[in-house]
Design an enzyme around this catalytic site. Structure first.
Site, mmCIF file in Angstrom:
data_model
loop_
_atom_site.group_PDB
_atom_site.id
_atom_site.type_symbol
_atom_site.label_atom_id
_atom_site.label_comp_id
_atom_site.label_asym_id
_atom_site.label_seq_id
_atom_site.Cartn_x
_atom_site.Cartn_y
_atom_site.Cartn_z
ATOM 1 N N GLY A 1 -49.605 -41.107 29.394
ATOM 2 C CA GLY A 1 -50.835 -40.932 30.136
ATOM 3 C C GLY A 1 -51.454 -42.237 30.572
ATOM 4 O O GLY A 1 -52.102 -42.296 31.619
ATOM 5 N N LYS B 1 -44.740 -51.772 26.099
ATOM 6 C CA LYS B 1 -45.642 -50.775 26.665
ATOM 7 C C LYS B 1 -46.588 -51.491 27.621
ATOM 8 O O LYS B 1 -47.335 -52.383 27.222
ATOM 9 C CB LYS B 1 -46.416 -50.067 25.558
ATOM 10 C CG LYS B 1 -47.392 -49.019 26.061
ATOM 11 C CD LYS B 1 -47.924 -48.155 24.920
ATOM 12 C CE LYS B 1 -46.871 -47.222 24.401
ATOM 13 N NZ LYS B 1 -47.427 -46.218 23.466
ATOM 14 N N ASP C 1 -55.308 -40.108 16.559
ATOM 15 C CA ASP C 1 -54.537 -39.275 17.489
ATOM 16 C C ASP C 1 -53.178 -38.909 16.879
ATOM 17 O O ASP C 1 -52.136 -39.028 17.523
ATOM 18 C CB ASP C 1 -54.353 -40.006 18.823
ATOM 19 C CG ASP C 1 -53.910 -39.065 19.939
ATOM 20 O OD1 ASP C 1 -54.122 -37.843 19.808
ATOM 21 O OD2 ASP C 1 -53.347 -39.537 20.932
#
Length: 722
Positions: A22, A41, A135
């Site tokens: 996302g 990343k 999360d």
């Protein structure tokens, strides 16, 4: 923009893109300094342009870089180059737990518990370093090719949450804790709740709460009780069920209070799965008055030390000094860890009393010394002031004079220039004051012209010389004057939107089902009515979709029993008449038809009809033949009236007719045949004529009788489909 083959940070060569999420893309790269493969990343552009998010993202990633554990995807480096913000991580070859569950439908309790233990160990390591994931979900858990379980994205979720930026919200809300769903404070026990939901999904192959919108799912986390995993998989052991239910209690006080407790019960469940050893917490019982133990007193002291350190360091979190922040944070964590991990420390009340007495004595001695020095310094200063009132007599200074000695050693108070603070944010202003050695106090007042959080004025003018350590009073804007929010509950959405917009509010529409409120009517609003908020505040209105629809699951391919169970679980009814039909696509016993398509939404209790396959249909044939006598072409030697043996054999080897007759035609009627045709074989016998010969020597006539010979032929016959 990242391209294959480019170098980042003069050491990381981008090899290939291996994933996307996302808020970031993930690349496989090679570190040429350490000659190893890594995962990089890279933040997507929309996040890279948010300076506040980038700052927090870097800070949290640097904190996560301090984590080194076998069950955590370790962070090696954080950097920025030409607007590209990236994190260098350990490269793990494997699949996510989410895909693993989808591949296996659901896991056995032993496999689920084993995975949960490894996940818990990774989370525990983070909690011991005061890092909360926020999360935890199967998408953030990776199973490597060698079976090692690793948790990823530590610290990153906090940066995203603090900037109201969420990635894959629909995926995360299924695992969010009630306190996170409310937008409240979350701590280590929030991770425990999310872990419990993850274990639930491993055991059952589904999440406990589902809905059409994120709001509907979040409300279920807050209001509805968690269903027992045994409702879906009855063979789950009692202890595992108890662990899941304790992890997912609505109140954090009723959950496990640490990952260490979770790990202990998970390991116990592997050894004694059917034992009922999970102890449910009851905060009401725990809230009674009782004597505090020495161990508990020491724990309170340790927590107080950590809290003080934490508060002292919070004001530095937002600064653009990540290197110094990381050093301070790591130092704080190391000091705290050394205290908490010291298992050999034992609190001794007697030693504490002795320490207290020694501290008091030391304090008294310090005060006495301070008083003596003060008398000496200020006494000399008063004499000097008195001498200044007398006529001035100039004379060479005496190096032996104690008064002149004390005057020469007196230090001047350091003064600093007042920096610019007006027009800057409160955070920037306080940082600027701190940098020059000044303190600050902030008061807020409403302002329609100046944006919220911006400094309006200060009690010291810019550039003025003031003593170091002085407290500067700042006045900052609290935003526009508050406006009372009207009630729009019960109005249709268009009317509610028009009313709120007219008053200067922004409106966000969310939808949800309701058995009481008609479709299109507002059934809730946040903030509530009569709340004073600033102009332009966003008002979220929840509009009813009417009675809740249920999602039609896929029944095709399931056995009749499993399909009925899935339909009932979804809130549907199965028609009483179940048809059994032939199907070339589905094997025998599988559901091959459902009256409502998968993924459609219907009213609860809707009757869905199903059909069950009998397997591929078998074609049958019939034989209605009239077997005629042999023809001259088939049997030249045949004569009418001769007896003929007739055998009719189907293509599958079945003998349908085996008889002898001399009259034709012969009837052959057969049904339910599995072959499309057969063969008729006819056999008859003929006798040759005798021969007469004369013996030449004797002249005798010799007659030889005729021979009987077998004759046969075949005919092909086709059957008709039934």
């Amino acid at each position: 923009m990242v391209k294959i083959g480019m170098m980042i940070g003069d050491r990381y060569e981008i090899l290939e893109k291996i994933g996307t999420g996302g808020m970031s893309d993930v690349y496989k790269a090679k570190c040429h300094k350490l000659n190893r493969f890594v995962a990089i990343k890279v933040l997507k552009q929309e996040f890279s342009e948010n300076a506040n998010f980038v700052s927090k993202f870097r800070t949290e990633a640097q904190a996560a870089a301090g984590l080194m554990h076998p069950n955590i995807v370790n962070v090696y480096d954080v950097g920025e180059e030409d607007g590209i913000y990236y994190i260098v991580m350990e490269l793990v070859e494997g699949i996510t737990l989410k895909k693993y569950i989808e591949k296996k439908a659901r896991l056995s309790f032993k496999e689920a518990v084993s995975i949960a233990i490894q996940v818990s160990m990774g989370i525990e390591a983070a909690h011991n370093n005061h890092i909360i994931h926020r999360d935890i979900k199967p998408q953030n858990i990776i199973i490597s090719k060698d079976g090692k379980v690793k948790v990823t994205d530590f610290g990153i979720a906090k940066a995203a949450t603090s900037n109201t930026i969420t990635s894959n919200v629909m995926g995360s809300v299924h695992y969010t804790s009630p306190e996170q769903a409310r937008g409240g404070y979350s701590d280590e026990k929030s991770d425990i709740y999310s872990l419990g939901i993850t274990i639930f999904e491993m055991l059952t192959g589904r999440v406990p709460f589902n809905g059409e919108t994120t709001v509907a799912i979040a409300i279920k986390h807050i209001q509805e009780e968690l269903p027992s995993p045994k409702e879906f998989v009855p063979e789950i052991p009692n202890s595992v069920e108890g662990i899941v239910l304790k992890c997912c209690q609505k109140s954090p006080d009723r959950r496990y209070q640490s990952m260490q407790e979770v790990i202990a019960d998970l390991k116990q469940s592997l050894m004694n799965p059917d034992d009922d050893f999970v102890v449910q917490n009851d905060p009401d019982m725990n809230g009674g008055t009782r004597k505090i133990s020495d161990n508990e007193r020491e724990q309170i002291k340790r927590r107080t030390v950590y809290q003080e350190n934490y508060e002292n360091n919070r004001e530095y979190e937002e600064r653009e000094e990540p290197i110094r922040l990381r050093a301070d944070t790591e130092a704080m964590y190391e000091n705290e860890s050394s205290v908490e991990d010291d298992d050999e420390y034992d609190y001794n009340p007697k030693m504490e009393r002795v320490t207290t007495y020694l501290a008091l004595i030391g304090g008294v001695v310090f005060c006495v010394v301070a008083i003596v020095l003060a008398v000496k310094v200020f006494g000399g200063r008063e004499e000097g002031d008195a001498a200044s009132d007398s006529p001035v007599i100039t004379s060479p200074p005496s190096t032996e004079s104690p008064d002149n000695s004390s005057a020469s050693s007196e230090e001047k108070v350091k003064k600093v220039a007042m920096p610019k603070v007006v027009g800057r944010t409160v955070e920037e202003a306080r940082n600027a004051l701190t940098d020059v050695g000044l303190k600050s106090e902030v008061a807020y007042e409403e302002s329609d012209e100046i944006r919220a959080g911006e400094v309006i004025s200060a009690d010291v003018e810019e550039g003025a010389e003031i003593e170091e350590g002085t407290t500067v009073k700042l006045t900052a804007s609290a935003g526009p004057q508050g406006v009372s929010v009207p009630s729009v509950v019960g109005m249709d959405y268009d009317g509610a939107n028009a009313r709120l917009t007219q008053l200067g509010f922004a409106v966000t529409k969310v939808e949800g089902y309701s058995d009481e409120v008609d479709a299109g009517i507002v059934m809730a609003q946040v903030p509530s009515e009569d709340t004073d908020v600033a102009k332009g505040t966003n008002i979220t209105v929840t509009v009813s979709l009417g009675k809740e629809k249920v999602w039609v699951p896929k029944l095709l391919g399931y056995s009749e029993q499993d399909g009925i169970a899935a339909a009932l679980e979804a809130g549907l009814q199965v028609g009483e008449e179940i048809a059994y039909v032939y199907s070339d696509e589905y094997t025998e016993g599988q559901i091959c038809y459902q009256s409502y398509s998968t993924g459609s939404y219907v009213d609860p209790g809707t009757v869905i009809d199903i059909k069950v396959s009998k397997g591929p249909e078998i074609q049958t044939y019939k034989c209605n033949a009239s077997i005629l006598a042999p023809t001259p072409e088939e049997a030249p030697d045949y004569a009418a009236g001769m007896e003929v043996s007739i055998r009719l054999t189907a293509d599958d080897g079945q003998i349908l007719l085996d008889t002898s007759t001399s009259s034709f035609p012969q009837a052959a009627n057969y049904y339910g045949l599995t072959s499309a045709g057969g063969t008729i074989t006819m056999t008859y016998y003929v006798t040759t004529e005798g021969t007469t010969t004369t013996d030449p020597e004797t002249g005798e006539t010799i007659t030889a009788p005729g021979e009987t010979q077998e004759r046969s032929f075949s005919r092909r016959i086709d059957f008709s489909p039934e």
